[in-house]
Design a protein around this motif. Structure first.
Motif, mmCIF file in Angstrom:
data_model
loop_
_atom_site.group_PDB
_atom_site.id
_atom_site.type_symbol
_atom_site.label_atom_id
_atom_site.label_comp_id
_atom_site.label_asym_id
_atom_site.label_seq_id
_atom_site.Cartn_x
_atom_site.Cartn_y
_atom_site.Cartn_z
ATOM 1 N N PHE A 30 0.858 -1.174 -0.142
ATOM 2 C CA PHE A 30 -0.026 0.117 0.014
ATOM 3 C C PHE A 30 0.906 1.288 -0.067
ATOM 4 C CE2 PHE A 30 -2.996 -3.028 1.367
ATOM 5 C CZ PHE A 30 -4.097 -2.697 0.689
ATOM 6 N N TYR A 48 -6.305 -9.828 -6.725
ATOM 7 C CA TYR A 48 -6.859 -9.319 -5.306
ATOM 8 C C TYR A 48 -8.292 -9.182 -5.422
ATOM 9 C CZ TYR A 48 -1.977 -8.203 -4.861
ATOM 10 O OH TYR A 48 -0.792 -8.174 -4.532
ATOM 11 N N ARG A 105 -10.590 -8.857 4.635
ATOM 12 C CA ARG A 105 -10.541 -7.468 4.711
ATOM 13 C C ARG A 105 -9.352 -7.074 4.083
ATOM 14 N NH1 ARG A 105 -12.608 -8.290 9.851
ATOM 15 N NH2 ARG A 105 -10.576 -8.066 10.739
ATOM 16 N N LEU A 106 -8.140 -7.566 4.184
ATOM 17 C CA LEU A 106 -7.141 -7.178 3.618
ATOM 18 C C LEU A 106 -7.386 -7.225 1.781
ATOM 19 C CD1 LEU A 106 -3.891 -8.395 5.536
ATOM 20 C CD2 LEU A 106 -4.616 -5.819 4.888
ATOM 21 N N GLN A 125 -9.523 -4.361 0.785
ATOM 22 C CA GLN A 125 -8.683 -3.221 0.606
ATOM 23 C C GLN A 125 -7.954 -2.960 -0.490
ATOM 24 O OE1 GLN A 125 -6.683 -3.231 4.564
ATOM 25 N NE2 GLN A 125 -8.413 -2.084 5.624
ATOM 26 N N THR A 145 -10.001 -2.584 -3.476
ATOM 27 C CA THR A 145 -10.261 -1.216 -3.422
ATOM 28 C C THR A 145 -9.269 -0.237 -3.866
ATOM 29 O OG1 THR A 145 -12.006 -1.583 -1.906
ATOM 30 C CG2 THR A 145 -11.660 0.716 -2.073
ATOM 31 N N ARG A 146 -7.956 -0.422 -3.281
ATOM 32 C CA ARG A 146 -7.066 0.221 -3.674
ATOM 33 C C ARG A 146 -6.852 0.309 -5.200
ATOM 34 N NH1 ARG A 146 -1.808 2.226 -2.175
ATOM 35 N NH2 ARG A 146 -0.974 3.313 -3.874
#
Length: 176
Positions: free
Chosen positions: A4, A36, A50-51, A54, A57-58
């Motif tokens: 990230f 992902y 959750r990772l 995320q 989403t990123r």
């Protein structure tokens, strides 16, 4: 797992440049999206899910930013530590402001006259002006590294995007 801390360009393995190979961006996006996608993490523990969400989403946010020429320019300026001041700095060259007023009047006139051809013509003129500014933006960001000039062009493009929205709204009204 996705790092990230990488900027959007690094995330997609692309050079940090306004001039971007759209096909390479699309290919890298699809590869990362596949890697992902949250469905791949369905059987994992909640923390890993959750990772994965995320990361997905990123990847999506980074793709949307780089895909849009205006957002890509804003992002490059942000990476260079430059605030475009789009909300507070509305000073523009007089000729640009005059052109904006003329276009806005033409949109209102075409809408009032229900003249779809005039709106199409205005949209074409606006698209041409947008291309000219995007070429100038590429020059300022990629070649000259003149971030103040690039920020001014971003503000101009924002004006044009608003005008394009006005044209689109007028077309919708006429089509209804």
């Amino acid at each position: 797992m996705l790092d990230f801390s990488h900027d959007h360009f690094t995330l997609f393995g692309l050079p940090r440049s306004y001039s971007l190979d759209g096909a390479a961006l699309e290919t890298a996006y699809r590869a990362l999206q596949s890697l992902y996608h949250p469905d791949r993490a369905a059987a994992l523990a909640d923390a890993d899910k959750r990772l994965a969400l995320q990361a997905a989403t990123r990847v999506n946010e980074a793709f949307q930013t780089l895909k849009s020429p205006l957002n890509r320019a804003r992002y490059l300026l942000q990476l260079a530590g430059v605030d475009t001041k789009e909300e507070t700095n509305t000073s523009m060259p007089a000729a640009f402001l005059m052109q904006q007023m003329e276009w806005r009047e033409a949109v209102m006139d075409a809408r009032a006259a229900q003249d779809m051809a005039a709106l199409d013509q205005l949209a074409g003129e606006l698209a041409g002006e947008t291309r000219v500014l995007e070429h100038a933006l590429a020059r300022e960001l990629d070649t000259r590294h003149d971030y103040a000039a690039a920020a001014l062009i971003v503000r101009k493009l924002r004006f044009l995007a608003k005008l394009d929205q006005e044209i689109g709204d007028a077309v919708e009204v006429l089509l209804d």
